[in-house]
Motif scaffolding. Structure first.
Motif, PDB file in Angstrom:
ATOM      1  N   PHE A   1      -2.494  -2.580  -1.588  1.00  7.53           N
ATOM      2  CA  PHE A   1      -2.737  -1.147  -1.473  1.00  7.53           C
ATOM      3  C   PHE A   1      -3.429  -0.744  -0.180  1.00  7.53           C
ATOM      4  CE2 PHE A   1      -4.531   2.951  -2.647  1.00  7.53           C
ATOM      5  CZ  PHE A   1      -3.470   3.530  -3.315  1.00  7.53           C
ATOM      6  N   PHE A   2      -4.443  -1.471   0.241  1.00  7.81           N
ATOM      7  CA  PHE A   2      -5.245  -1.088   1.400  1.00  7.81           C
ATOM      8  C   PHE A   2      -4.893  -1.888   2.662  1.00  7.81           C
ATOM      9  CE2 PHE A   2      -8.089  -0.075  -2.233  1.00  7.81           C
ATOM     10  CZ  PHE A   2      -8.170   1.302  -2.032  1.00  7.81           C
ATOM     11  N   ARG A   3      -3.683  -2.384   2.742  1.00  8.27           N
ATOM     12  CA  ARG A   3      -3.264  -3.225   3.863  1.00  8.27           C
ATOM     13  C   ARG A   3      -3.536  -2.563   5.217  1.00  8.27           C
ATOM     14  NH1 ARG A   3       2.327  -5.478   3.183  1.00  8.27           N
ATOM     15  NH2 ARG A   3       2.389  -3.524   2.080  1.00  8.27           N
ATOM     16  N   GLU A   4      -3.297  -1.261   5.329  1.00  8.91           N
ATOM     17  CA  GLU A   4      -3.442  -0.561   6.609  1.00  8.91           C
ATOM     18  C   GLU A   4      -4.806   0.091   6.783  1.00  8.91           C
ATOM     19  OE1 GLU A   4      -0.956   0.933   4.513  1.00  8.91           O
ATOM     20  OE2 GLU A   4       0.868  -0.008   5.202  1.00  8.91           O
ATOM     21  N   LEU A   5      -5.768  -0.189   5.924  1.00 12.21           N
ATOM     22  CA  LEU A   5      -7.063   0.497   5.981  1.00 12.21           C
ATOM     23  C   LEU A   5      -7.739   0.415   7.351  1.00 12.21           C
ATOM     24  CD1 LEU A   5      -9.174   2.175   4.499  1.00 12.21           C
ATOM     25  CD2 LEU A   5     -10.137   0.055   3.595  1.00 12.21           C
TER      26      LEU A   5
END
Length: 142
Positions: A92-96
């Protein structure tokens, strides 16, 4: 229905018998256990919530270029970007870290909020709302 009723009765009994300062922790533990038993959360999800980036070495990771963000928080961001969530293994937060770099002003405003759970999450609000089962958990992680 009997399991739901029994779970609720145990919750009420325990909640009545513990100190006020311990009630919030008990509710969190009970909720996480129920979500784990319902296969909405995995042991890895709970581990990420409890430990996050504490196992990472700051010198071995991408450098923190934000003066407003403490290094411990940056390590948590790095760990969230590597973690998979839910029974489907959502990354979900891969590109955070990249989202924070592209939209630094909005993320800083979110970081400085007194009640971040009640405000719009930059770059993620719509995605969190779409995740019905673990969306509130994902919001809690940020």
């Amino acid at each position: 229905k009997i399991i739901d009723k029994l779970t609720y009765q145990v919750y009420r009994y325990m909640n009545r018998g513990i100190f006020e300062r311990d009630k919030l922790m008990f509710k969190l533990m009970m909720t996480m256990r129920i979500m784990s038993m319902a296969s909405q959360l995995t042991a890895g999800d709970v581990g990420t919530f409890l430990k996050a980036g504490s196992a990472l070495d700051l010198k071995a990771e991408r450098p923190n270029s934000y003066r407003w963000m403490p290094d411990k928080v940056w390590l948590n961001v790095i760990q969230l970007s590597r973690s998979h969530f839910g029974s489907e293994g959502l990354h979900f937060f891969r590109e955070l870290p990249d989202f924070i770099a592209r939209n630094e002003a909005a993320w800083r405003k979110f970081f400085d909020e007194n009640e971040p759970e009640n405000v719009h999450i930059p770059d993620y609000e719509e995605r969190v709302l779409m995740e019905r089962s673990i969306g509130p958990f994902l919001r809690l992680l940020l």
